[in-house]
Structure formats: structure tokens, C-alpha cells
Design an enzyme around this catalytic site. Structure first.
Site, PDB file in Angstrom:
ATOM      1  CE  LYS A 230      17.823 -46.952  25.221  1.00 59.83           C
ATOM      2  NZ  LYS A 230      17.041 -48.187  25.356  1.00 59.83           N
TER       3      LYS A 230
ATOM      4  CG  ASP B  58       0.925 -37.171  25.686  1.00 52.76           C
ATOM      5  OD1 ASP B  58       1.018 -36.224  26.503  1.00 52.76           O
ATOM      6  OD2 ASP B  58       0.491 -37.018  24.526  1.00 52.76           O
TER       7      ASP B  58
ATOM      8  CG  ASP C 262      13.989 -49.446  26.551  1.00 53.03           C
ATOM      9  OD1 ASP C 262      14.369 -49.136  27.701  1.00 53.03           O
ATOM     10  OD2 ASP C 262      14.637 -50.215  25.808  1.00 53.03           O
TER      11      ASP C 262
ATOM     12  CE1 TYR D  17      10.715 -32.106  24.255  1.00 49.98           C
ATOM     13  CE2 TYR D  17       9.352 -30.129  24.237  1.00 49.98           C
ATOM     14  CZ  TYR D  17       9.466 -31.498  24.186  1.00 49.98           C
ATOM     15  OH  TYR D  17       8.342 -32.269  24.051  1.00 49.98           O
TER      16      TYR D  17
ATOM     17  CG  ASP E 129       6.374 -34.466  25.167  1.00 51.55           C
ATOM     18  OD1 ASP E 129       5.328 -33.945  25.602  1.00 51.55           O
ATOM     19  OD2 ASP E 129       6.573 -34.692  23.951  1.00 51.55           O
TER      20      ASP E 129
HETATM   21  C1  IPM Z   1       3.434 -30.774  26.482  1.00 54.60           C
HETATM   22  C2  IPM Z   1       3.283 -30.513  25.014  1.00 54.60           C
HETATM   23  C3  IPM Z   1       4.366 -29.529  24.586  1.00 54.60           C
HETATM   24  C4  IPM Z   1       5.688 -30.200  24.841  1.00 54.60           C
HETATM   25  C5  IPM Z   1       4.259 -29.051  23.126  1.00 54.60           C
HETATM   26  C6  IPM Z   1       2.915 -28.454  22.832  1.00 54.60           C
HETATM   27  C7  IPM Z   1       5.368 -28.091  22.785  1.00 54.60           C
HETATM   28  O1  IPM Z   1       3.326 -31.709  24.298  1.00 54.60           O
HETATM   29  O2  IPM Z   1       3.327 -29.817  27.280  1.00 54.60           O
HETATM   30  O3  IPM Z   1       3.655 -31.925  26.848  1.00 54.60           O
HETATM   31  O4  IPM Z   1       6.174 -30.977  24.011  1.00 54.60           O
HETATM   32  O5  IPM Z   1       6.282 -29.943  25.894  1.00 54.60           O
HETATM   33 MG    MG Z   2       3.400 -33.448  25.503  1.00 56.64          MG
END
Ligand code: IPM
Ligand code: MG
Length: 360
Positions: A191, A251, A223, A141, A247
Site C-alpha cells: 500500500k 483467505d 486493494d 502482528y 492474512d
Molecule cells: C492464519 C490465521 C491466524 C493469523 C490467526 C488464527 C492468528 O488467521 O493463520 O491465517 O491471523 O495469522
Molecule cells: Mg488467516
């Protein structure tokens, strides 16, 4: 002394959900002896609209002096055509970086009342309680060099995954601290079979773990970790990983818990000042319609009370109030299994009224 909290409602559903968390905090002030002041500032797309920048200087100044920050969400289609440095997401990356918020704590737990809301079979997810500790200010990032440039007559895009030993050490220790208060098991995700950056990551994590007899460390390639999260998520206790992997995995983990609308997060720096936000985004498609689930933000405010403000007893009360609201069958659309979903504000009302009746 009274705590001072900065609220950053942001964009999309952000203002609606932060408004409900604010009511919950106001209820604690009024009925449970919380000493706290709050103010709001523009941030994300709203920062751009108000001041021409997603992280206005005045907002950053307030963020630096606040004891904690509660954020809604940022982003929306109307900002997608802005120059990259002016986009709402840059505000988020900017505040993480400016405040040194390197440790992103994302619990994925399933309230037993919501077992039917997960897309996974209930025996796979029932009782789920894991924590993902994501490194938040390094890796791909922020790594340099990065960019898009022309080489040999065509454009190439590039980013750099880079971690220093000290960055790895501090996130490993943040994860170990959390694990010591839980099951003591840490799975470091990397990884290392392909990336040098991961090779160093693994070496340093091993070194740090060797200093703690209370920690059981294992390693997993990212993975495989993605697969195991869906196959047998309860086998994990604490996962520690770098920014981009975290990240993605967080999710994935959010779906185990029924809805991403339920998950809070904390981003902490070395001083334990923190920024608290729901894991979900700004959901522009339902913004302003009183449909969003405010519980992730309300639960984020509970994490704020616990981690930054030293108010664990009040955090427990907020979490208990959320639990009893769910036990009564109240559901916003994202977690409803029939068609009697309630709105954002009604969900806030329900939590506030539970809190009023919980022993003072
Ligand atoms: C998160 C989001 C952010 C990230 C985006 C909105 C920049 O997806 O907080 O997970 O990728 O960190
Ligand atoms: Mg995110």
C-alpha cells in the site's frame, strides 16, 4: 536417519483431521519405506487445558528439536474470554515467532475435479495454480508499540506496521526462490501510495529482484490485488506480501479453490525446518462430528515431506492419492455438490487405500 515429526492436533476439528494425516503418514512408513517417528503434544486451547498455556514450554522444546511440525488448528469459543496472552491464537503467533517461521507459503490451486465447487465461474478458476508468500513474523502482528490506553479521557487502540530492510529482503528472496521453480513472475503487494512501511517494502523488493534475471516483478496495491484475485486470479503466479495483507488475501484466494478445506500451507524459517498446517481454522461448529475435510491437512503433510524432509517422491504420491480420491467423486460436505458427502474418517480411509495401491 529417521525423520522426527511433532504433531500438534490443537482444538476443534484439529484432532480429527490430524488423525487422518497421521494415518496417511503411517501408511507411507508401512508401505513406502518412509523412515519417520511421530509424537503429539498439546497446543492452543488444548495446551491451555493441559498446562495452563497455549504454547507450553515442553511443547516448544519438542518443536525446536523436531524436523518438522504438523499442526491441526487452534481456537474455540470456550477460550474467547481468557486473557489475551492465554488465548489459543497466541500459541500460534508464539510458535511462529519462537521458531523464526518468517515465510508462509500458501498455494491456492484448484483440483480440476472441484471446478464446480468454487463460487466463481469455472472459466475464471479452472487450472488455477498460484502461490501466496506471506511474511509471517513481522508487520502489524508483532510491531511495537501496541496496546489500548487512555488518552484525553477516552481509550485508544493502536498497532504498528514495521518492517526492517533485512526482513523485507529475506521474504522477497523466499518468494523469488519459489517463483524460479515456477513461472518466474512475482507480484509484490503493498500500500505504497499511503504507507511509508510499504514505500520501503517496494524499494527493497525492487533492489532484490534486480539481482535475479529470472524474475519478472510487478507491484500492486493491496486493494487492487483483492479485486484482481477475484476478477482474474490466473493472471498471478507468485504473490509476496506483508503479514496482515497476506492474512486477508490468502483467505480470499482460498475460496477460488472450491473450499478453504482443501488448502495446505507451510511456514519455513531460515533452516527450512517448518510448520505445516491447513489454512482453515478449528471450525468449532462441526468439531467432533466427523464432518471436517481432512484433505488440507493431508496435503500439508505432503508439503512437509517435500520442503522439510526431502521426500518429494512420497509427497507426489500423497498428492496423487488425493487427486484420485477426488476423481472417484468422493467429497466431504464442504466440497460436495449433491447430498452424498462422506465423513472425515471415510475420506482418510479413501486416501490411505489409494496410497496402498499406488506403486511402491
Ligand atoms: C492464519 C490465521 C491466524 C493469523 C490467526 C488464527 C492468528 O488467521 O493463520 O491465517 O491471523 O495469522
Ligand atoms: Mg488467516
Amino acid at each position: 536417519m529417521a525423520h522426527h515429526v511433532l504433531l500438534l492436533p490443537g482444538d476443534g476439528i484439529g484432532p480429527e483431521i490430524v488423525a487422518q494425516a497421521r494415518r496417511v503418514l503411517e501408511c507411507l512408513i508401512e508401505h513406502h519405506g518412509l523412515q519417520m517417528t511421530m509424537e503429539e503434544a498439546p497446543f492452543g486451547g488444548a495446551g491451555y487445558d493441559a498446562e495452563g498455556h497455549p504454547l507450553p514450554e515442553s511443547t516448544l522444546e519438542k518443536a525446536r528439536t523436531a524436523d518438522a511440525i504438523l499442526l491441526g488448528a487452534v481456537g474455540g469459543p470456550q477460550y474467547d474470554t481468557l486473557d489475551r496472552p492465554l488465548r489459543p491464537e497466541r500459541g500460534l503467533l508464539g510458535i511462529r515467532s519462537a521458531l523464526g517461521l518468517f515465510a508462509n507459503i500458501r498455494p491456492a490451486m484448484l483440483f480440476e475435479e472441484l471446478v464446480e465447487s468454487s463460487t466463481l465461474k469455472s472459466d475464471v478458476v479452472a487450472g488455477l495454480d498460484i502461490v501466496i508468500v506471506r511474511e509471517l513474523t513481522g508487520g502489524m502482528y508483532f510491531g511495537q508499540p501496541r496496546g489500548i490506553e487512555t488518552r484525553d479521557d477516552e481509550r485508544v487502540g493502536f498497532n504498528t506496521m514495521v518492517y526492517s530492510e533485512s526482513e523485507i529482503r529475506r521474504i522477497a528472496n523466499a518468494a523469488f526462490d519459489i517463483a524460479e521453480k515456477r513461472g518466474g513472475r512475482v507480484c509484490s503487494v503493498d500500500k505504497a501510495n499511503v504507507l511509508e512501511c510499504s514505500e520501503l517494502w517496494r524499494e527493497i523488493v525492487v533492489e532484490e529482484a534486480a539481482k535475479r534475471s529470472s524474475i519478472t516483478l510487478e507491484h500492486m496495491y493491496v486493494d487492487n490485488a483483492a479485486m484482481q484475485l477475484i476478477r482474474a486470479p490466473k493472471a498471478f503466479d507468485v504473490i509476496v506480501t506483508e503479514n496482515l495483507f497476506g492474512d486477508i488475501l490468502s483467505d480470499a484466494a482460498s475460496m477460488l479453490s472450491g473450499s478453504i478445506g482443501m488448502l495446505p500451507s507451510a511456514s519455513l524459517n531460515e533452516a527450512s525446518a517448518g510448520l505445516y498446517e491447513p489454512v482453515h481454522g478449528s471450525a468449532p461448529d462441526i468439531a467432533g462430528q466427523d464432518k471436517a475435510n481432512p484433505l488440507a491437512t493431508i496435503l500439508s503433510s505432503a508439503m512437509m515431506l517435500r520442503y522439510s524432509l526431502g521426500e518429494s517422491a512420497l509427497a507426489d504420491k500423497v498428492e496423487a492419492a488425493v487427486k484420485s480420491v477426488l476423481a472417484k467423486g468422493l467429497r466431504t460436505a464442504d466440497i460436495a455438490t449433491d447430498n452424498n458427502a462422506i465423513g472425515t474418517r471415510a475420506m482418510g480411509d479413501a486416501v490411505v487405500s489409494e496410497l496402498q495401491s499406488i506403486g511402491q
